[in-house]
Design a protein around this motif. Structure first.
Motif, PDB file in Angstrom:
ATOM      1  N   PHE A  32       0.838  -1.205   0.000  1.00  0.00           N
ATOM      2  CA  PHE A  32       0.000   0.000   0.000  1.00  0.00           C
ATOM      3  C   PHE A  32       0.872   1.254   0.000  1.00  0.00           C
ATOM      4  CE2 PHE A  32      -4.519  -1.097   1.716  1.00  0.00           C
ATOM      5  CZ  PHE A  32      -4.627  -2.129   0.803  1.00  0.00           C
ATOM      6  N   ALA A  33       1.838   1.312   0.897  1.00  0.00           N
ATOM      7  CA  ALA A  33       2.701   2.486   1.000  1.00  0.00           C
ATOM      8  C   ALA A  33       3.497   2.691  -0.289  1.00  0.00           C
ATOM      9  CB  ALA A  33       3.636   2.348   2.200  1.00  0.00           C
ATOM     10  N   GLU A  34       4.027   1.612  -0.819  1.00  0.00           N
ATOM     11  CA  GLU A  34       4.825   1.663  -2.057  1.00  0.00           C
ATOM     12  C   GLU A  34       4.000   2.173  -3.237  1.00  0.00           C
ATOM     13  OE1 GLU A  34       6.233  -1.888  -4.896  1.00  0.00           O
ATOM     14  OE2 GLU A  34       7.029  -2.037  -2.861  1.00  0.00           O
ATOM     15  N   ARG A  35       2.728   1.760  -3.287  1.00  0.00           N
ATOM     16  CA  ARG A  35       1.856   2.138  -4.404  1.00  0.00           C
ATOM     17  C   ARG A  35       1.027   3.397  -4.104  1.00  0.00           C
ATOM     18  NH1 ARG A  35      -0.863  -3.073  -7.167  1.00  0.00           N
ATOM     19  NH2 ARG A  35      -1.978  -1.314  -8.061  1.00  0.00           N
ATOM     20  N   ASN A  36       1.306   4.032  -2.987  1.00  0.00           N
ATOM     21  CA  ASN A  36       0.596   5.247  -2.587  1.00  0.00           C
ATOM     22  C   ASN A  36      -0.911   5.012  -2.444  1.00  0.00           C
ATOM     23  OD1 ASN A  36       0.739   7.908  -1.728  1.00  0.00           O
ATOM     24  ND2 ASN A  36       0.317   8.734  -3.748  1.00  0.00           N
ATOM     25  N   ILE A  37      -1.273   3.836  -1.907  1.00  0.00           N
ATOM     26  CA  ILE A  37      -2.669   3.504  -1.609  1.00  0.00           C
ATOM     27  C   ILE A  37      -2.912   3.810  -0.130  1.00  0.00           C
ATOM     28  CG2 ILE A  37      -4.390   1.656  -1.426  1.00  0.00           C
ATOM     29  CD1 ILE A  37      -2.857   0.217  -3.709  1.00  0.00           C
ATOM     30  N   THR A  38      -3.893   4.646   0.153  1.00  0.00           N
ATOM     31  CA  THR A  38      -4.256   4.961   1.539  1.00  0.00           C
ATOM     32  C   THR A  38      -5.042   3.797   2.130  1.00  0.00           C
ATOM     33  OG1 THR A  38      -4.321   7.333   1.102  1.00  0.00           O
ATOM     34  CG2 THR A  38      -5.550   6.555   3.021  1.00  0.00           C
ATOM     35  N   LEU A  39      -4.646   3.363   3.314  1.00  0.00           N
ATOM     36  CA  LEU A  39      -5.386   2.337   4.046  1.00  0.00           C
ATOM     37  C   LEU A  39      -6.550   2.983   4.783  1.00  0.00           C
ATOM     38  CD1 LEU A  39      -5.775  -0.494   5.420  1.00  0.00           C
ATOM     39  CD2 LEU A  39      -4.162   0.296   7.177  1.00  0.00           C
ATOM     40  N   VAL A  40      -7.748   2.436   4.574  1.00  0.00           N
ATOM     41  CA  VAL A  40      -8.925   2.795   5.364  1.00  0.00           C
ATOM     42  C   VAL A  40      -9.257   1.559   6.192  1.00  0.00           C
ATOM     43  CG1 VAL A  40     -11.360   3.488   5.282  1.00  0.00           C
ATOM     44  CG2 VAL A  40      -9.761   4.345   3.535  1.00  0.00           C
ATOM     45  N   TYR A  41      -9.417   1.719   7.494  1.00  0.00           N
ATOM     46  CA  TYR A  41      -9.688   0.546   8.333  1.00  0.00           C
ATOM     47  C   TYR A  41     -10.362   0.982   9.628  1.00  0.00           C
ATOM     48  CZ  TYR A  41      -6.071   1.118  11.949  1.00  0.00           C
ATOM     49  OH  TYR A  41      -5.338   1.539  13.036  1.00  0.00           O
ATOM     50  N   GLY A  42     -10.557   0.029  10.531  1.00  0.00           N
ATOM     51  CA  GLY A  42     -11.348   0.269  11.733  1.00  0.00           C
ATOM     52  C   GLY A  42     -10.681   0.977  12.883  1.00  0.00           C
ATOM     53  N   ALA A  43      -9.452   1.512  12.691  1.00  0.00           N
ATOM     54  CA  ALA A  43      -8.779   2.422  13.626  1.00  0.00           C
ATOM     55  C   ALA A  43      -8.202   1.784  14.891  1.00  0.00           C
ATOM     56  CB  ALA A  43      -9.698   3.589  14.029  1.00  0.00           C
ATOM     57  N   ALA A  44      -8.133   0.459  14.945  1.00  0.00           N
ATOM     58  CA  ALA A  44      -7.586  -0.179  16.146  1.00  0.00           C
ATOM     59  C   ALA A  44      -6.068  -0.284  16.070  1.00  0.00           C
ATOM     60  CB  ALA A  44      -8.194  -1.564  16.335  1.00  0.00           C
ATOM     61  N   LYS A  45      -5.443  -0.300  17.275  1.00  0.00           N
ATOM     62  CA  LYS A  45      -3.987  -0.488  17.343  1.00  0.00           C
ATOM     63  C   LYS A  45      -3.641  -1.935  17.690  1.00  0.00           C
ATOM     64  CE  LYS A  45      -3.732   1.028  22.175  1.00  0.00           C
ATOM     65  NZ  LYS A  45      -3.277   2.072  23.102  1.00  0.00           N
ATOM     66  N   VAL A  63      -2.919   6.452   6.518  1.00  0.00           N
ATOM     67  CA  VAL A  63      -3.922   5.572   7.130  1.00  0.00           C
ATOM     68  C   VAL A  63      -5.082   6.407   7.665  1.00  0.00           C
ATOM     69  CG1 VAL A  63      -4.400   3.816   8.876  1.00  0.00           C
ATOM     70  CG2 VAL A  63      -2.139   3.919   7.802  1.00  0.00           C
ATOM     71  N   ILE A  64      -6.291   6.050   7.246  1.00  0.00           N
ATOM     72  CA  ILE A  64      -7.505   6.663   7.778  1.00  0.00           C
ATOM     73  C   ILE A  64      -8.211   5.627   8.642  1.00  0.00           C
ATOM     74  CG2 ILE A  64      -9.767   7.654   7.222  1.00  0.00           C
ATOM     75  CD1 ILE A  64      -8.546   8.532   4.512  1.00  0.00           C
ATOM     76  N   GLY A  65      -8.410   5.941   9.904  1.00  0.00           N
ATOM     77  CA  GLY A  65      -9.122   5.049  10.813  1.00  0.00           C
ATOM     78  C   GLY A  65     -10.527   5.559  11.067  1.00  0.00           C
ATOM     79  N   ILE A  66     -11.493   4.640  11.073  1.00  0.00           N
ATOM     80  CA  ILE A  66     -12.893   5.007  11.317  1.00  0.00           C
ATOM     81  C   ILE A  66     -13.411   4.116  12.443  1.00  0.00           C
ATOM     82  CG2 ILE A  66     -15.197   5.252  10.294  1.00  0.00           C
ATOM     83  CD1 ILE A  66     -13.812   5.486   7.545  1.00  0.00           C
ATOM     84  N   ILE A  67     -13.840   4.742  13.529  1.00  0.00           N
ATOM     85  CA  ILE A  67     -14.216   3.956  14.716  1.00  0.00           C
ATOM     86  C   ILE A  67     -15.451   4.560  15.379  1.00  0.00           C
ATOM     87  CG2 ILE A  67     -12.710   5.273  16.295  1.00  0.00           C
ATOM     88  CD1 ILE A  67     -11.982   2.502  17.575  1.00  0.00           C
TER      89      ILE A  67
END
Length: 196
Positions: A32-45, A63-67
């Motif tokens: 994702f980082a290499e291809r400049n794709i933003t990760l959208v996910y559930g925001a957990a660590k 990274v965009i987190g949605i919680i």
């Protein structure tokens, strides 16, 4: 070709006990980082969720987190994300994930991962979005699920066209290629323009 600038990843809040899965989450984050794709996910660590987010961030990705607010209070939220969005409830969270993403990938997880995967593929089946959905089948994790879907086709509960909406691969590069080449389905004729 579909331009995948933001991909929502559904995955476990546990790490599980198969190192191939956590290794694959790290690798997908690097891609994702290499291809400049933003990760959208559930925001957990925590869990596979935290692993893929850390991998993207460690490689200077976004990274965009949605919680939902009730989970944010349980000290599982990742506070080092590019962007953190808080929602009122789980349904609003899934709506925001869908709106923010160009496609979806399911990594291994539990009940929540399956629920998210099947809701987003049902929305595609109903014409509520036309975005590609990938299943990264790491180390055969989803083999039995795929067999179950084949049983649904055989027993007449799932059409072959809808079965093919789920793009499956064990290789992340190949899965992303399938997603980019995804042919958007026609909206079912029995749905009217007022669908929600």
């Amino acid at each position: 070709m579909i331009n995948l600038e933001k991909i929502c990843v559904f995955c476990g809040s546990s790490e599980g006990n198969d190192l191939a899965i956590t290794d694959a989450a790290i690798k997908l984050g690097e891609i994702f980082a290499e291809r400049n794709i933003t990760l959208v996910y559930g925001a957990a660590k925590i869990g596979v969720m935290g692993i893929i987010a850390k991998s993207v961030l460690d490689n200077n990705g976004k990274v965009i987190g949605i919680i939902p607010n009730f989970l944010k209070k349980k000290e599982v939220v990742h506070l080092g994300l590019t962007e953190l969005i808080t929602t009122e409830n789980m349904h609003e969270r899934k709506m925001k994930m869908q709106e923010a993403s160009d496609g979806f990938i399911a990594l291994p997880g539990g009940m929540g991962t399956l629920e998210e995967l099947f809701e987003i593929i049902t929305w595609l089946q109903l014409g509520l979005h036309q975005k590609p959905i990938g299943l990264l089948n790491i180390n055969g994790f989803y083999n039995d699920l795929i067999k179950m879907l084949e049983t649904m086709v055989r027993k007449g509960f799932l059409s072959m066209d809808n079965y093919r909406l789920l793009l499956v691969d064990s290789n992340p590069h190949q899965l992303l290629k399938k997603m980019e080449e995804f042919k958007r389905p026609e909206v079912p004729k029995w749905l009217n323009s007022d669908r929600t």
